[in-house]
Design an enzyme around this catalytic site. Structure first.
Site, PDB file in Angstrom:
ATOM      1  N   GLU A  30       8.499  17.713 -25.390  1.00 11.62           N
ATOM      2  CA  GLU A  30       7.920  18.168 -24.106  1.00 11.62           C
ATOM      3  C   GLU A  30       8.517  19.525 -23.714  1.00 11.62           C
ATOM      4  OE1 GLU A  30       5.366  16.533 -22.942  1.00 11.62           O
ATOM      5  OE2 GLU A  30       5.612  14.407 -23.433  1.00 11.62           O
ATOM      6  N   HIS A  46      -1.659  16.434 -25.999  1.00  8.21           N
ATOM      7  CA  HIS A  46      -1.747  15.038 -25.581  1.00  8.21           C
ATOM      8  C   HIS A  46      -3.071  14.353 -25.933  1.00  8.21           C
ATOM      9  CE1 HIS A  46       1.998  15.877 -23.671  1.00  8.21           C
ATOM     10  NE2 HIS A  46       2.086  14.682 -23.133  1.00  8.21           N
ATOM     11  N   ASN A  82      -1.288  18.930 -20.569  1.00  8.94           N
ATOM     12  CA  ASN A  82      -1.716  17.967 -21.592  1.00  8.94           C
ATOM     13  C   ASN A  82      -1.799  18.586 -22.981  1.00  8.94           C
ATOM     14  OD1 ASN A  82      -1.981  15.862 -19.726  1.00  8.94           O
ATOM     15  ND2 ASN A  82      -3.994  16.605 -19.119  1.00  8.94           N
ATOM     16  N   HIS A  89       6.478   8.442 -27.767  1.00  2.00           N
ATOM     17  CA  HIS A  89       5.489   9.309 -27.114  1.00  2.00           C
ATOM     18  C   HIS A  89       5.696  10.772 -27.524  1.00  2.00           C
ATOM     19  CE1 HIS A  89       2.861  10.913 -24.018  1.00  2.00           C
ATOM     20  NE2 HIS A  89       3.853  11.683 -23.594  1.00  2.00           N
ATOM     21  N   HIS A 111      -2.119  11.014 -27.535  1.00  2.00           N
ATOM     22  CA  HIS A 111      -2.482   9.709 -26.969  1.00  2.00           C
ATOM     23  C   HIS A 111      -3.305   8.892 -27.966  1.00  2.00           C
ATOM     24  CE1 HIS A 111      -1.893  10.869 -22.450  1.00  2.00           C
ATOM     25  NE2 HIS A 111      -0.769  10.587 -23.059  1.00  2.00           N
ATOM     26  N   ARG A 167       0.825  -1.229   0.000  1.00  2.00           N
ATOM     27  CA  ARG A 167       0.000   0.000   0.000  1.00  2.00           C
ATOM     28  C   ARG A 167       0.846   1.260   0.000  1.00  2.00           C
ATOM     29  NH1 ARG A 167      -2.838  -3.174   3.631  1.00  2.00           N
ATOM     30  NH2 ARG A 167      -4.598  -4.178   2.623  1.00  2.00           N
ATOM     31  N   LYS A 218       2.709  11.576 -11.263  1.00  2.00           N
ATOM     32  CA  LYS A 218       1.769  10.706 -11.975  1.00  2.00           C
ATOM     33  C   LYS A 218       2.507   9.422 -12.319  1.00  2.00           C
ATOM     34  CE  LYS A 218      -1.584  13.744 -14.161  1.00  2.00           C
ATOM     35  NZ  LYS A 218      -2.159  14.195 -15.436  1.00  2.00           N
ATOM     36  N   ARG A 231      -3.401  21.852 -13.870  1.00  5.75           N
ATOM     37  CA  ARG A 231      -2.496  20.807 -14.343  1.00  5.75           C
ATOM     38  C   ARG A 231      -2.874  20.283 -15.726  1.00  5.75           C
ATOM     39  NH1 ARG A 231       0.470  16.062 -10.880  1.00  5.75           N
ATOM     40  NH2 ARG A 231       1.573  15.264 -12.683  1.00  5.75           N
ATOM     41  N   GLU A 275      -4.961  17.550 -10.542  1.00 12.92           N
ATOM     42  CA  GLU A 275      -5.674  17.920 -11.763  1.00 12.92           C
ATOM     43  C   GLU A 275      -7.174  18.028 -11.521  1.00 12.92           C
ATOM     44  OE1 GLU A 275      -3.867  15.936 -15.128  1.00 12.92           O
ATOM     45  OE2 GLU A 275      -5.632  16.360 -16.342  1.00 12.92           O
ATOM     46  N   LYS A 330       6.977  22.886 -14.744  1.00 13.59           N
ATOM     47  CA  LYS A 330       6.073  21.788 -14.387  1.00 13.59           C
ATOM     48  C   LYS A 330       5.767  21.821 -12.894  1.00 13.59           C
ATOM     49  CE  LYS A 330       4.682  17.100 -14.886  1.00 13.59           C
ATOM     50  NZ  LYS A 330       4.802  15.809 -15.516  1.00 13.59           N
TER      51      LYS A 330
HETATM   52  N1  LIG Z   1       4.256  10.484 -15.470  1.00 18.53           N
HETATM   53  C1  LIG Z   1       4.178  11.536 -16.251  1.00 18.53           C
HETATM   54  O1  LIG Z   1       3.825  12.641 -15.826  1.00 18.53           O
HETATM   55  C2  LIG Z   1       4.557  11.402 -17.694  1.00 18.53           C
HETATM   56  C3  LIG Z   1       4.781  12.538 -18.483  1.00 18.53           C
HETATM   57  C4  LIG Z   1       5.197  12.365 -19.803  1.00 18.53           C
HETATM   58  C5  LIG Z   1       5.381  11.092 -20.315  1.00 18.53           C
HETATM   59  N2  LIG Z   1       5.154  10.024 -19.526  1.00 18.53           N
HETATM   60  C6  LIG Z   1       5.376   8.661 -20.032  1.00 18.53           C
HETATM   61  O2  LIG Z   1       6.760   8.509 -20.313  1.00 18.53           O
HETATM   62  C7  LIG Z   1       6.903   7.445 -21.261  1.00 18.53           C
HETATM   63  C8  LIG Z   1       7.940   7.828 -22.287  1.00 18.53           C
HETATM   64  O3  LIG Z   1       9.157   8.038 -21.628  1.00 18.53           O
HETATM   65  P1  LIG Z   1      10.551   8.045 -22.409  1.00 18.53           P
HETATM   66  O4  LIG Z   1      10.410   8.838 -23.636  1.00 18.53           O
HETATM   67  O5  LIG Z   1      11.567   8.393 -21.424  1.00 18.53           O
HETATM   68  O6  LIG Z   1      10.660   6.545 -22.930  1.00 18.53           O
HETATM   69  P2  LIG Z   1      11.433   5.230 -22.417  1.00 18.53           P
HETATM   70  O7  LIG Z   1      11.427   5.125 -20.959  1.00 18.53           O
HETATM   71  O8  LIG Z   1      10.849   4.123 -23.206  1.00 18.53           O
HETATM   72  O9  LIG Z   1      12.930   5.481 -22.892  1.00 18.53           O
HETATM   73  C9  LIG Z   1      13.187   5.631 -24.261  1.00 18.53           C
HETATM   74  C10 LIG Z   1      14.242   4.639 -24.773  1.00 18.53           C
HETATM   75  O10 LIG Z   1      15.530   5.094 -24.401  1.00 18.53           O
HETATM   76  C11 LIG Z   1      16.256   4.076 -23.702  1.00 18.53           C
HETATM   77  N3  LIG Z   1      17.075   4.795 -22.749  1.00 18.53           N
HETATM   78  C12 LIG Z   1      16.669   5.439 -21.646  1.00 18.53           C
HETATM   79  N4  LIG Z   1      17.670   6.144 -21.118  1.00 18.53           N
HETATM   80  C13 LIG Z   1      18.749   5.914 -21.888  1.00 18.53           C
HETATM   81  C14 LIG Z   1      20.079   6.397 -21.867  1.00 18.53           C
HETATM   82  N5  LIG Z   1      20.499   7.285 -20.970  1.00 18.53           N
HETATM   83  N6  LIG Z   1      20.930   5.940 -22.809  1.00 18.53           N
HETATM   84  C15 LIG Z   1      20.503   5.079 -23.775  1.00 18.53           C
HETATM   85  N7  LIG Z   1      19.249   4.630 -23.870  1.00 18.53           N
HETATM   86  C16 LIG Z   1      18.377   5.047 -22.935  1.00 18.53           C
HETATM   87  C17 LIG Z   1      15.186   3.185 -23.132  1.00 18.53           C
HETATM   88  O11 LIG Z   1      15.674   1.889 -22.930  1.00 18.53           O
HETATM   89  C18 LIG Z   1      14.121   3.220 -24.215  1.00 18.53           C
HETATM   90  O12 LIG Z   1      14.464   2.330 -25.236  1.00 18.53           O
HETATM   91  C19 LIG Z   1       5.526   7.211 -21.840  1.00 18.53           C
HETATM   92  O13 LIG Z   1       5.014   6.013 -21.327  1.00 18.53           O
HETATM   93  C20 LIG Z   1       4.700   8.366 -21.335  1.00 18.53           C
HETATM   94  O14 LIG Z   1       3.342   8.046 -21.147  1.00 18.53           O
HETATM   95  C21 LIG Z   1       4.762  10.149 -18.236  1.00 18.53           C
END
Ligand SMILES: NC(=O)c1ccc[n+]([C@@H]2O[C@H](COP(=O)([O-])OP(=O)(O)OC[C@H]3O[C@@H](n4cnc5c(N)ncnc54)[C@H](O)[C@@H]3O)[C@@H](O)[C@H]2O)c1
Length: 364
Positions: A182, A246, A243, A263, A250, A118, A140, A239, A232, A222
């Site tokens: 972003e 987005h 988006n 993404h 999405h 939890r 999030k 907040r 939100e 942010k």
């Molecule tokens: N929680 C939130 O507020 C929020 C906000 C925006 C996006 N997101 C989420 O984030 C996700 C996308 O994140 P992302 O773009 O970081 O993708 P990801 O985590 O898939 O990383 C992208 C790629 O880069 C590789 N990688 C990561 N760091 C590396 C490094 N330093 N060197 C070499 N390779 C590396 C990973 O293995 C992967 O293949 C989505 O699921 C999206 O929904 C969440």
């Protein structure tokens, strides 16, 4: 290292940014262990391959779960892997987990930390630009299900965020660009001066001397939005403004299949669509379309669908998005470049026209 406070009453925390922070992370993990708290790390195979010495320097022989890379890892199956790993290593309510990775690892690990026993503590050590400027800040967390992205999740603020800009050196260029989507989004929604820097100053890259400052500026944008509306719930604005792009993005990800477009790439197409929507609703001048296209193209981001997607599926997916309120589509648009607003009750025919202009196809 510079630190920025995120003030959220009982669960405030700091975002530390700089270059070469593995020592700081090691001392944080050591302090926890010295107090008798168990710790574990979750990461992905690409990061282990490219940042192994950082990983060893910061975490030594701390138990580390290595998951497959990619969006499909944000799933119930891997949520289970995380929880079973924590149980196997006998993590208890005083334990902490470190999410060492991009948004996928951060979102999944944060959610696992929210539900295991939890709720246990977690730290974000973002390794992608997107995670540094966006996903590691704000609390999030969650996973995807076939019906849509991030439909299952929780708010779980981290104990701290350590963003080491040097980790970006191994990030593939396409992933860096996706993170820039972003950054551009933040400029468009809250910081017109940042947008101007992106449009006119040197092109940013991981070694750029301004990179750490740009990441801090984004975290600060942010953080201030999250501080004002953590969950939100604001009726307008708040907040939800984060988006921008987005609702469209999405839908693209869900219809194209997770992982087809990154993404940030889907968000880039969405940012231009949100600008076009704002122009169509006469909120901003037509010239903003070219300005947004210019900045997105500068960072090699797509401005239309690279291959055709079904209009009907895109429209259906939008109605399933979390941002739908009381059955009506809710968009984020622009009042100016640098100022966003929420828009309710958009005529679906206008949205359909925008999709068709972006390369969607309809059988009719
Ligand atoms: N929680 C939130 O507020 C929020 C906000 C925006 C996006 N997101 C989420 O984030 C996700 C996308 O994140 P992302 O773009 O970081 O993708 P990801 O985590 O898939 O990383 C992208 C790629 O880069 C590789 N990688 C990561 N760091 C590396 C490094 N330093 N060197 C070499 N390779 C590396 C990973 O293995 C992967 O293949 C989505 O699921 C999206 O929904 C969440």
């Amino acid at each position: 290292m510079q630190s920025l406070a995120v003030n959220l009453h009982t669960h405030s925390y700091s975002i530390h940014t700089g270059r070469g922070l593995s020592g700081q992370v090691r001392s944080e993990a050591n302090q926890l262990q010295t107090k008798g708290h168990k710790v574990a790390v979750v990461t992905d195979a690409n990061i282990v391959r490219t940042q192994n010495s950082w990983l060893l320097d910061a975490f030594g022989n701390i138990p580390t779960l290595i998951l497959p890379p990619g969006e499909t890892t944000k799933s119930f199956a891997h949520l289970q892997s995380c929880c079973e790993f924590f149980a196997e290593h006998k993590l208890d309510r005083n334990s902490a987990v470190f999410a060492f990775g991009g948004g996928v690892i951060g979102d999944l690990t944060g959610f696992a930390a929210a539900v295991f026993l939890r709720g246990i503590s977690f730290y974000q050590i973002p390794t992608t630009l997107l995670a540094m400027v966006d996903s590691s800040v704000g609390g999030k967390t969650g996973i995807n299900i076939p019906a849509g992205k991030n439909l299952v999740g929780a708010f779980q603020q981290p104990k701290a965020v350590f963003a080491d800009v040097n980790l970006l050196n191994s990030l593939p260029e396409r992933e860096f660009s996706a993170g820039m989507a972003e950054v551009i989004k933040h400029g468009m929604l809250a910081d017109s001066a940042l947008f101007e820097i992106l449009a006119s100053a040197d092109r940013l890259h991981p070694d750029h001397p301004d990179m750490a400052g740009i990441i801090r500026r984004n975290c600060s944008i942010k953080a201030s939005i999250v501080q004002a509306d953590e969950r939100e719930t604001a009726k307008d604005g708040g907040r939800a403004l984060l988006n921008l792009g987005h609702t469209f993005g999405h839908a693209i990800e869900a219809v194209a299949g997770y992982g087809t477009l990154l993404h940030g790439e889907a968000v880039a197409i969405g940012l231009l669509l949100a600008t076009k929507l704002s122009v169509a609703l006469q909120l901003v001048d037509h010239s903003n379309i070219a300005r947004v296209e210019h900045v997105l193209s500068r960072y090699n981001l797509p401005i239309r669908l690279p291959s055709p997607l079904s209009l009907e599926e895109l429209m259906l997916s939008m109605t399933r998005d979390k941002k739908v309120r009381s059955g009506t589509l809710r968009f984020v648009g622009l009042r100016a470049l640098g100022e966003a607003c929420t828009i309710d009750s958009v005529n679906p025919n206008l949205v359909r026209d925008l999709w068709l202009e972006s390369g969607a196809v309809s059988p009719h």
